[in-house]
Design an enzyme around this catalytic site. Structure first.
Site, PDB file in Angstrom:
ATOM      1  N   ASP A 182     -68.329  97.133  -2.823  1.00 17.66           N
ATOM      2  CA  ASP A 182     -67.043  97.277  -2.114  1.00 17.66           C
ATOM      3  C   ASP A 182     -66.151  96.048  -2.252  1.00 17.66           C
ATOM      4  O   ASP A 182     -64.986  96.105  -1.864  1.00 17.66           O
ATOM      5  CB  ASP A 182     -67.309  97.551  -0.626  1.00 17.66           C
ATOM      6  CG  ASP A 182     -67.923  98.925  -0.443  1.00 17.66           C
ATOM      7  OD1 ASP A 182     -69.030  99.018   0.117  1.00 17.66           O
ATOM      8  OD2 ASP A 182     -67.317  99.906  -0.911  1.00 17.66           O
ATOM      9  N   HIS A 201     -76.327  93.534   1.370  1.00 13.69           N
ATOM     10  CA  HIS A 201     -76.785  94.879   1.012  1.00 13.69           C
ATOM     11  C   HIS A 201     -78.229  95.042   1.493  1.00 13.69           C
ATOM     12  O   HIS A 201     -79.019  94.113   1.441  1.00 13.69           O
ATOM     13  CB  HIS A 201     -76.729  95.085  -0.506  1.00 13.69           C
ATOM     14  CG  HIS A 201     -76.716  96.518  -0.896  1.00 13.69           C
ATOM     15  ND1 HIS A 201     -77.860  97.269  -1.006  1.00 13.69           N
ATOM     16  CD2 HIS A 201     -75.693  97.355  -1.158  1.00 13.69           C
ATOM     17  CE1 HIS A 201     -77.558  98.501  -1.332  1.00 13.69           C
ATOM     18  NE2 HIS A 201     -76.239  98.593  -1.420  1.00 13.69           N
TER      19      HIS A 201
HETATM   20  C1  SDX Z   1     -72.399 100.190   0.763  1.00 15.00           C
HETATM   21  O1  SDX Z   1     -77.188 101.456   1.097  1.00 15.00           O
HETATM   22  C2  SDX Z   1     -76.386 101.540   0.029  1.00 15.00           C
HETATM   23  O2  SDX Z   1     -76.807 101.712  -1.089  1.00 15.00           O
HETATM   24  C3  SDX Z   1     -74.887 101.450   0.368  1.00 15.00           C
HETATM   25  C4  SDX Z   1     -73.955 101.373  -0.837  1.00 15.00           C
HETATM   26  C5  SDX Z   1     -73.951 102.680  -1.628  1.00 15.00           C
HETATM   27  O3  SDX Z   1     -73.595 102.645  -2.822  1.00 15.00           O
HETATM   28  O4  SDX Z   1     -74.175 103.764  -0.984  1.00 15.00           O
HETATM   29  O5  SDX Z   1     -74.344 100.304  -1.704  1.00 15.00           O
HETATM   30  C6  SDX Z   1     -72.509 101.135  -0.403  1.00 15.00           C
HETATM   31  O6  SDX Z   1     -72.382 100.632   1.878  1.00 15.00           O
HETATM   32  C7  SDX Z   1     -72.363  98.712   0.482  1.00 15.00           C
HETATM   33  C8  SDX Z   1     -72.352  97.841   1.797  1.00 15.00           C
HETATM   34  C9  SDX Z   1     -70.926  97.792   2.338  1.00 15.00           C
HETATM   35  N1  SDX Z   1     -70.886  97.144   3.621  1.00 15.00           N
HETATM   36  C10 SDX Z   1     -70.365  95.912   3.815  1.00 15.00           C
HETATM   37  O7  SDX Z   1     -69.904  95.211   2.923  1.00 15.00           O
HETATM   38  C11 SDX Z   1     -70.344  95.465   5.275  1.00 15.00           C
HETATM   39  C12 SDX Z   1     -70.849  94.007   5.375  1.00 15.00           C
HETATM   40  N2  SDX Z   1     -72.257  94.001   5.052  1.00 15.00           N
HETATM   41  C13 SDX Z   1     -73.191  93.992   6.186  1.00 15.00           C
HETATM   42  O8  SDX Z   1     -72.769  94.646   7.326  1.00 15.00           O
HETATM   43  C14 SDX Z   1     -74.641  94.219   5.770  1.00 15.00           C
HETATM   44  O9  SDX Z   1     -74.894  93.365   4.728  1.00 15.00           O
HETATM   45  C15 SDX Z   1     -75.093  95.631   5.383  1.00 15.00           C
HETATM   46  C16 SDX Z   1     -74.734  96.639   6.402  1.00 15.00           C
HETATM   47  C17 SDX Z   1     -74.527  96.023   4.073  1.00 15.00           C
HETATM   48  C18 SDX Z   1     -76.621  95.567   5.239  1.00 15.00           C
HETATM   49  O10 SDX Z   1     -77.124  95.360   6.521  1.00 15.00           O
HETATM   50  P1  SDX Z   1     -78.708  95.153   6.758  1.00 15.00           P
HETATM   51  O11 SDX Z   1     -79.498  95.474   5.544  1.00 15.00           O
HETATM   52  O12 SDX Z   1     -79.060  95.857   8.038  1.00 15.00           O
HETATM   53  O13 SDX Z   1     -78.844  93.613   6.922  1.00 15.00           O
HETATM   54  P2  SDX Z   1     -78.714  92.847   8.302  1.00 15.00           P
HETATM   55  O14 SDX Z   1     -77.507  93.311   9.050  1.00 15.00           O
HETATM   56  O15 SDX Z   1     -80.036  92.885   8.999  1.00 15.00           O
HETATM   57  O16 SDX Z   1     -78.411  91.352   7.773  1.00 15.00           O
HETATM   58  C19 SDX Z   1     -79.477  90.409   7.542  1.00 15.00           C
HETATM   59  C20 SDX Z   1     -78.886  89.075   7.954  1.00 15.00           C
HETATM   60  C21 SDX Z   1     -78.376  89.060   9.411  1.00 15.00           C
HETATM   61  O17 SDX Z   1     -78.406  87.717   9.864  1.00 15.00           O
HETATM   62  P3  SDX Z   1     -79.742  87.204  10.675  1.00 15.00           P
HETATM   63  O18 SDX Z   1     -80.011  88.253  11.754  1.00 15.00           O
HETATM   64  O19 SDX Z   1     -80.820  87.132   9.633  1.00 15.00           O
HETATM   65  O20 SDX Z   1     -79.316  85.859  11.225  1.00 15.00           O
HETATM   66  O21 SDX Z   1     -77.741  88.798   7.123  1.00 15.00           O
HETATM   67  C22 SDX Z   1     -76.569  88.738   7.967  1.00 15.00           C
HETATM   68  C23 SDX Z   1     -76.912  89.436   9.271  1.00 15.00           C
HETATM   69  O22 SDX Z   1     -76.129  88.912  10.334  1.00 15.00           O
HETATM   70  N3  SDX Z   1     -75.496  89.445   7.229  1.00 15.00           N
HETATM   71  C24 SDX Z   1     -74.217  89.069   7.219  1.00 15.00           C
HETATM   72  C25 SDX Z   1     -73.583  89.990   6.368  1.00 15.00           C
HETATM   73  N4  SDX Z   1     -74.472  90.883   5.913  1.00 15.00           N
HETATM   74  C26 SDX Z   1     -75.661  90.544   6.461  1.00 15.00           C
HETATM   75  N5  SDX Z   1     -73.566  88.054   7.824  1.00 15.00           N
HETATM   76  C27 SDX Z   1     -72.235  87.980   7.567  1.00 15.00           C
HETATM   77  N6  SDX Z   1     -71.554  88.816   6.774  1.00 15.00           N
HETATM   78  C28 SDX Z   1     -72.192  89.831   6.159  1.00 15.00           C
HETATM   79  N7  SDX Z   1     -71.516  90.655   5.346  1.00 15.00           N
END
Ligand code: SDX
Length: 433
Positions: free
Chosen positions: A363, A306
């Site tokens: 989710d 998140h």
């Molecule tokens: C919702 O914003 C809100 O409030 C949204 C929400 C709401 O109520 O409106 O809470 C609802 O959208 C919840 C999120 C649902 N999405 C997912 O479950 C999809 C999987 N999650 C990721 O795609 C990610 O965690 C996000 C999109 C939710 C957040 O992305 P960020 O903040 O841009 O974080 P990032 O992509 O920069 O990740 C930081 C690190 C990265 O690795 P490094 O570059 O540091 O090596 O964490 C890793 C990412 O690769 N990472 C994951 C991951 N989530 C982050 N790696 C594997 N699986 C994941 N799920």
């Protein structure tokens, strides 16, 4: 009032700072370009506040979520989705009179115009319900009162809010009935918000649907938990589109489209598909986790991570508990629950995830609950939209109530070609033939 001093090329620039009621701090950069010629750059707006807001507070480090100051745990346990919608939009919990009047407005607005029913015939039965929902919500503006810039924030706001919160259920249920080929079940005035939706979804002439109180309560909790979440992607979209002074229906339609994305509200559908993949393709939990960690692989663990929560999403905690209650009450054996619990356990012990503070988000367990209610997987983002509707409306209203009101228009840093003349380029091209 504290100030921030920015030193650029030996020159100091003073910027005011601001502190919110919960101690959040910001540097107000609204004058930055005028005084320094610089703008800020922040892809994904990870460090950028777009507005002041009094609706929802999140402390991501502590896993705190409050609606108008009330902890989400207390709201989910004690308030109906209708009361929560009123609270988010109008700023206070409704008294008896307000609650009855608001509920009556929602009940009376639950049917959609008969001419809108014809639109469904144009959609293939296999259409994704989010495509139908966004189209039909935008179409509401041609059938129901809306307002444009000249009568800014007129009294049609209350009516538009009621139309959207009430009719999104009907449109959602009809998109499901359209996919199954069954006849639509009309809303019933003697059912409450959630029960009415479940009845429209599952009632049929051959097998009348019985609204089970525990299922109705679980759906109420699901919708309450999704009702608002400050400036997430879809809410920021509603604000940005709404800032052009377009009507509320069009702004909400844009929010629905943003929510559909698998990184946002579409994740709940992808969580179930991910768990089914593990179950059906014999993928091991370890294989799933290793794929999610592999930087060369686009796959992510849906339902984890998140932008704001760097702790367990308080909504996921509540939903996990609800899963136990529903599965126990109806003696449901759901193998996906076991896979989800095993996946959560393995993630919690994996350094890659713990170092990045990746916890289950809202989710991760919501789809399992919707599945237990008999709601099909591709409807889960639609369920998210039904829940988020009051939050989008509240944020849109707060933006329009803000004076001075500004259209959203970010800047950029240009990195393309510098000046070149068409004639020069043409000459070079011709000489090279
Ligand atoms: C919702 O914003 C809100 O409030 C949204 C929400 C709401 O109520 O409106 O809470 C609802 O959208 C919840 C999120 C649902 N999405 C997912 O479950 C999809 C999987 N999650 C990721 O795609 C990610 O965690 C996000 C999109 C939710 C957040 O992305 P960020 O903040 O841009 O974080 P990032 O992509 O920069 O990740 C930081 C690190 C990265 O690795 P490094 O570059 O540091 O090596 O964490 C890793 C990412 O690769 N990472 C994951 C991951 N989530 C982050 N790696 C594997 N699986 C994941 N799920």
């Amino acid at each position: 009032m504290n100030e921030a001093i920015l030193n650029l090329n030996g020159k100091d620039f003073t910027l005011p700072t601001i502190e919110g009621t919960e101690g959040e701090k910001a540097i107000d950069i609204s004058s930055l370009r005028n005084i320094s010629g610089y703008i800020t750059l922040d892809p994904g707006y990870q460090n950028t506040g777009s507005c002041l807001s009094a609706i929802t507070f999140i402390d991501g480090e502590k896993g705190i979520l409050r609606y108008r100051g009330y902890p989400i745990e207390e709201i989910a346990e004690n308030a109906t989705f209708t009361e929560t919608s009123f609270l988010l939009i109008y700023g206070h919990l409704p008294n008896d009179e307000e609650r009855k009047a608001f509920s009556l407005r929602l009940t009376e607005a639950s049917m959609i115009h008969k001419d809108m029913l014809r639109f469904f015939k144009g959609f293939p039965a296999t259409s994704h319900p989010m495509a139908i929902l966004s189209t039909m919500v935008n179409a509401l503006s041609v059938f129901y009162p809306s307002f444009y810039s000249e009568d800014f924030m007129s009294n049609t706001f209350d009516e538009m809010a009621t139309v959207l919160i009430s009719k999104i259920r009907t449109i959602a249920a009809y998109s499901y009935k359209h996919s199954t080929g069954e006849p639509f079940s009309y809303p019933k005035h003697d059912l409450r918000y959630c029960g009415n939706f479940l009845n429209m979804m599952f009632d049929s002439p051959v097998k009348p649907y019985i609204v089970e109180p525990e299922v109705e309560k679980a759906l109420n909790i699901l919708l309450v938990l999704h009702a608002d979440h400050e400036q997430n992607c879809s809410t920021s979209t509603v604000r940005l589109v709404g800032s052009s002074m377009v009507n509320l229906y069009a702004s909400i339609c844009a929010g629905i489209c943003a929510l559909w994305g698998p990184l946002h509200g579409g994740a709940n559908q992808h969580v179930i598909e991910m768990l089914e993949n593990i179950q059906n393709k014999g993928l091991s939990i370890r294989q799933c986790i290793d794929r999610a960690k592999d930087k060369n692989n686009k796959f992510r663990l849906f339902g984890f991570g998140h932008r704001v929560y760097k702790n367990y999403d308080p909504r996921a905690k509540i939903l996990k508990k609800q899963c136990n209650i529903i599965f126990e009450k109806f003696s449901i054996k759901e193998p996906l629950v076991d896979i989800a619990l095993e996946l959560e356990e393995a993630v919690s012990r994996d350094d890659y995830f713990t170092e990045r503070k990746l916890f289950p988000n809202v989710d991760f367990y919501s789809g399992i609950l919707y599945r237990a209610m008999g709601i099909p997987t591709n409807m889960y983002p639609v369920m998210f939209a039904i829940g988020r509707m009051p939050g989008w409306i509240a944020q849109w209203k707060e933006m329009h109530d803000t004076i001075p009101f500004k259209i959203g228009r970010p800047r950029q840093i240009y990195t393309g070609s510098t000046l070149r003349n068409y004639s020069e380029t043409e000459k070079e091209k011709k000489s090279s033939y």
